[in-house]
Design an enzyme around this catalytic site. Structure first.
Site, PDB file in Angstrom:
ATOM      1  N   ARG A  71     -23.403 -13.947  13.332  1.00 46.50           N
ATOM      2  CA  ARG A  71     -22.494 -14.607  14.267  1.00 46.50           C
ATOM      3  C   ARG A  71     -23.338 -15.318  15.303  1.00 46.50           C
ATOM      4  O   ARG A  71     -24.562 -15.270  15.229  1.00 46.50           O
ATOM      5  CB  ARG A  71     -21.557 -13.601  14.920  1.00 46.50           C
TER       6      ARG A  71
ATOM      7  N   GLY B 199     -12.731  -3.705   0.449  1.00 47.28           N
ATOM      8  CA  GLY B 199     -13.201  -4.956  -0.139  1.00 47.28           C
ATOM      9  C   GLY B 199     -12.803  -6.135   0.728  1.00 47.28           C
ATOM     10  O   GLY B 199     -12.083  -7.024   0.301  1.00 47.28           O
TER      11      GLY B 199
ATOM     12  N   SER C 163     -17.749  -1.648  11.801  1.00 48.20           N
ATOM     13  CA  SER C 163     -16.356  -1.203  11.660  1.00 48.20           C
ATOM     14  C   SER C 163     -16.218   0.200  12.239  1.00 48.20           C
ATOM     15  O   SER C 163     -17.218   0.869  12.528  1.00 48.20           O
ATOM     16  CB  SER C 163     -15.982  -1.172  10.177  1.00 48.20           C
TER      17      SER C 163
ATOM     18  N   TYR D  80       0.861  -1.184   0.000  1.00 52.15           N
ATOM     19  CA  TYR D  80       0.000   0.000   0.000  1.00 52.15           C
ATOM     20  C   TYR D  80       0.892   1.227   0.000  1.00 52.15           C
ATOM     21  O   TYR D  80       1.557   1.516   1.003  1.00 52.15           O
ATOM     22  CB  TYR D  80      -0.860  -0.049   1.266  1.00 52.15           C
TER      23      TYR D  80
ATOM     24  N   ARG E 159     -22.240  -8.842   9.662  1.00 49.16           N
ATOM     25  CA  ARG E 159     -22.132 -10.282   9.448  1.00 49.16           C
ATOM     26  C   ARG E 159     -22.883 -11.016  10.563  1.00 49.16           C
ATOM     27  O   ARG E 159     -22.928 -10.556  11.706  1.00 49.16           O
ATOM     28  CB  ARG E 159     -20.672 -10.723   9.445  1.00 49.16           C
TER      29      ARG E 159
END
Lengths: 354, 354
Positions: B199, B269, B175, B78, B197
Site C-alpha cells: 500500500r 480466499g 487480519s 453461508y 498487501r
C-alpha cells in the site's frame, strides 16, 4: 513419471551405484557417464568381475524393469547420481554365492533402496542392501513388484482411511499403477471409478474390454466425467479417495466427486499442469490434497514393513488376483526398448531379461 | 470470510434461532425474514418476553461481534437458516436468572454452537446451549473470543506439528485472525513471517508500526516476498506451516517457502482465486494442502476441549499477550455499523454493546 513442473529435483539421496572398470569381464552393465538422452549417453559396458569378499553376496540379475523414473534419472531430471553410474532402479536377482550371509543360494532378492543400478547382469552387495522376495511368482512380476504394485498398495492402505465398501476414483486408470489399484482394491472389497482419456471408438472399446478382463468396473472417459451425465455412478457412495496422476482439469474433475472430508493424493502430473483447488472445497468440504512418492516411503520404512507388503502382493499374484502385462527384452536391444517405453501409450511394461 | 468460489454452501447445520413475535416486549432483536442485503432485510424488532421455564436460563446479552460470516448468513450465501431468524453468531451474555441449572447469576456465557442468533438483548436457553467464559476480561474480548482467537489457536495447535522455534508464514497477516496468530505464536515461542498487501508508503509504515506494537516481526509485502530479495528471512528455519486466507498467487508464494513435509492450511480466499499447486511440490516436497473451518471444529469437539482452549486464550488476554482492536456500537446503529464492517480495510472489530 512426469512431475508437472519440469523442475529438477536435486539433493535427494537417490544416488546410483558407481561404476569403475577393472579386472576380468564377467558380465555387462548399462552405464552412463553424463546426463542426457538415454540413446546418447547410455553405453553397454563389460562389467568387471567382483569377488565375494567378507559380508558380501554375489547376485545374478534375472530381470529389471524399464520405468519412467529410470529414464528421468539418466536425463538428470530426477534425483542425483555420482557419475558414472549403472542405470536402473528396480529388478530381481538370484543369490549365486551367499558368502557368509544368512541368504541362501537360489533366494530371489530385490534392492532395498532405489538408485541401485539394476540394469546389469550381476553385482556383489552386502546382504542388508537386499530384500528377499518370493521365488514362486513369474520373474517379471518379481522384477516389477517394488514400484507399481507397491505404490498402489500404499495408496489404498495409507490414504483416505479406506474400508470395505468404500469408493476410490482415479484418473489415468489404465496406467500400470491404475491397473494395480483396480485389482488390489477389488481384493479388499473397495470399489473403483476408473477415469481414462477418450480415444477413437474402436480403441476405446478394446481398452474397456482389456480393463474389464482384469476386473475394472465403472470405466468412464474424462469427457463423460466432466459432462452432465453425472449420474453414471448412481448407487455408489461418493469417493473417499481420489488418485491423481494427471493434474490440470482432470485433477479438478476427480476432486469434485470427492465426499466431504475426502483426500486427493497425487502421484504424477502427466498433463504437466498444476492442480487447481477452489478455496471453498478445501474449507467447507474439508478436502485434503497431498502427494505420495514411493521412494520416500521406502527410505522411511523398515524392511519388515516392506517385506510384509511384498508378501501380500505376491500372494495376490499367485492367486491370479493381480495380473499385469510384461514383455521381456534383451539388454542388447536397450536403445529400441527404451524408445518403446517412452512412447505415450504403453500397454505393457518392458523387462530386461538377463 | 470470503470463500473464493462464490458457491452457496447449503445443507450444513448452521441454522439460526427462530423468531416468533408474541406477548410482552422486553428487548430487541435484529431479525431477517428473507435472505438479501443486510441493510434491506434486517429489521430491529421488539422481542417478546420469555419466562424461565423448567431447565431454562435467562441471559441478558452484553455484546455481540459483527463478523463477515454473519453478513454472509443474512445474504444467504453461508449456511442455511429457518426464517425468520435472529442474526449474529457470536457474543457474550450474563446469566440473569439461572433457573434450576448449575449456572450462577452473573456468569458470563457464550453460545456453544454457531447460528444461535446473538444480535438481541436477551434470550432464554437451556444451559447445555451455553458455555461459561471468564468474566474478568473486557466484555469485547469475551464477545469476540470464539471466532478469531479460537481459529488462530486451532491453526497453531492442530496443523504442521509445531513446536518452539518453528516458523509459520501467513498472508493477510494484519487480519483479525492474523493478529491472533502472531500473538499466540509468540506466546509459544513460534516465529511468524507476516505477509501483507502493499500500500502507499505512509500507510504501509503506519501498518507496520501498528503490527510491531502487538509484537509482529518479519513483516513483508506480497511483492517483496515474490521478488528476488528472498533472503529477508535468512537465519530463520523454513516454515512448517503456511496459513492462507487469500488464495491465488499469494497462496502459491507462501507455499513455495514451505519446508519439506510442510502443510498449508486455508481458512479463506479473499482474492476469490483458487489455489494452484504444482504437482512436483506435492510429490517431492511432500506438501499437504487442507482447509480449516472453525464451525466444523466446534461441532465436532467437546465443550470440555472448547472450555480449555477459551481459558488458555483468556489467560493470554489477561496477561496482555493478546491485544485486539474492538469498537463498541449500539444496536440501533446497525445499518451504519454493518456497512462499516463490510468495508475492505477494517482495523478493528465492531461489537454491538447492549
Amino acid at each position: 513419471f512426469s512431475v508437472g513442473t519440469g523442475q529438477r529435483f536435486l539433493g535427494f539421496a537417490v544416488s546410483s551405484r558407481h561404476f569403475s572398470a577393472s579386472s576380468l569381464a564377467l558380465g555387462k552393465a548399462l552405464v552412463y557417464s553424463e546426463y542426457g538422452a538415454p540413446e546418447r549417453v547410455l553405453e553397454l559396458k563389460e562389467q568387471p568381475s567382483e569377488s565375494v569378499s567378507s559380508g558380501k553376496v554375489l547376485v545374478k540379475m534375472l530381470g529389471a524393469t524399464i520405468n519412467p523414473a529410470d529414464i528421468n534419472m539418466i536425463q538428470g531430471t530426477y534425483g542425483s547420481s555420482s557419475l558414472p553410474a549403472v542405470a536402473g532402479n528396480e529388478g530381481v536377482g538370484v543369490i549365486e554365492d551367499p558368502g557368509t550371509s544368512k541368504l541362501k543360494k537360489g533366494d530371489w532378492v530385490i534392492p532395498t533402496k532405489p538408485g541401485f543400478g539394476t540394469w546389469r547382469t550381476e553385482f556383489t552387495a552386502s546382504s542388508d542392501e537386499l530384500l528377499v522376495v518370493p521365488n514362486d511368482i513369474p520373474m517379471e512380476y518379481a522384477a516389477g513388484i517394488s514400484s507399481n504394485p507397491c505404490t498402489a498398495f500404499r495408496l489404498l492402505s495409507d490414504f483416505g482411511n479406506l474400508k470395505e465398501g468404500d469408493v476410490v476414483i482415479q484418473n489415468a486408470a489404465n496406467s500400470a499403477v491404475g491397473q494395480c489399484v483396480t485389482q488390489i482394491a477389488k481384493s479388499r472389497g473397495i470399489k473403483v471409478i476408473n477415469v481414462i482419456r477418450s480415444r477413437e471408438d474402436k480403441e476405446l472399446k478394446a481398452l474397456k474390454k482389456k480393463m474389464s478382463d482384469y476386473g475394472a468396473e465403472n470405466i468412464v472417459t474424462e469427457e463423460e466425467l466432466a459432462g452432465p451425465s453425472s449420474d453414471t455412478f448412481k448407487g455408489l457412495p461418493k469417493p473417499k479417495l481420489a488418485i491423481n496422476s494427471v493434474g490440470g482439469s482432470s485433477a479438478t474433475n476427480i476432486a469434485k466427486r470427492l465426499d466431504q472430508g475426502g483426500h486427493m493424493v497425487t502421484i504424477g502430473g502427466m498433463s504437466r499442469k498444476p492442480i487447481l483447488v477452489p478455496t471453498g472445497a478445501m474449507i467447507f468440504k474439508d478436502l485434503t490434497f497431498e502427494g505420495f512418492w514411493m521412494t520416500r516411503w521406502i527410505l522411511n520404512s523398515s524392511s519388515n514393513d516392506r517385506m510384509e507388503m511384498i508378501n501380500e502382493i505376491a500372494k495376490l499374484i499367485k492367486d491370479k488376483k493381480l495380473k499385469l502385462w510384461y514383455e521381456t527384452v534383451p539388454l542388447e536391444s536397450y536403445q529400441e526398448s527404451i524408445k518403446r517405453s517412452m512412447e505415450q501409450r504403453k500397454d505393457c511394461k518392458l523387462v530386461f531379461k538377463f
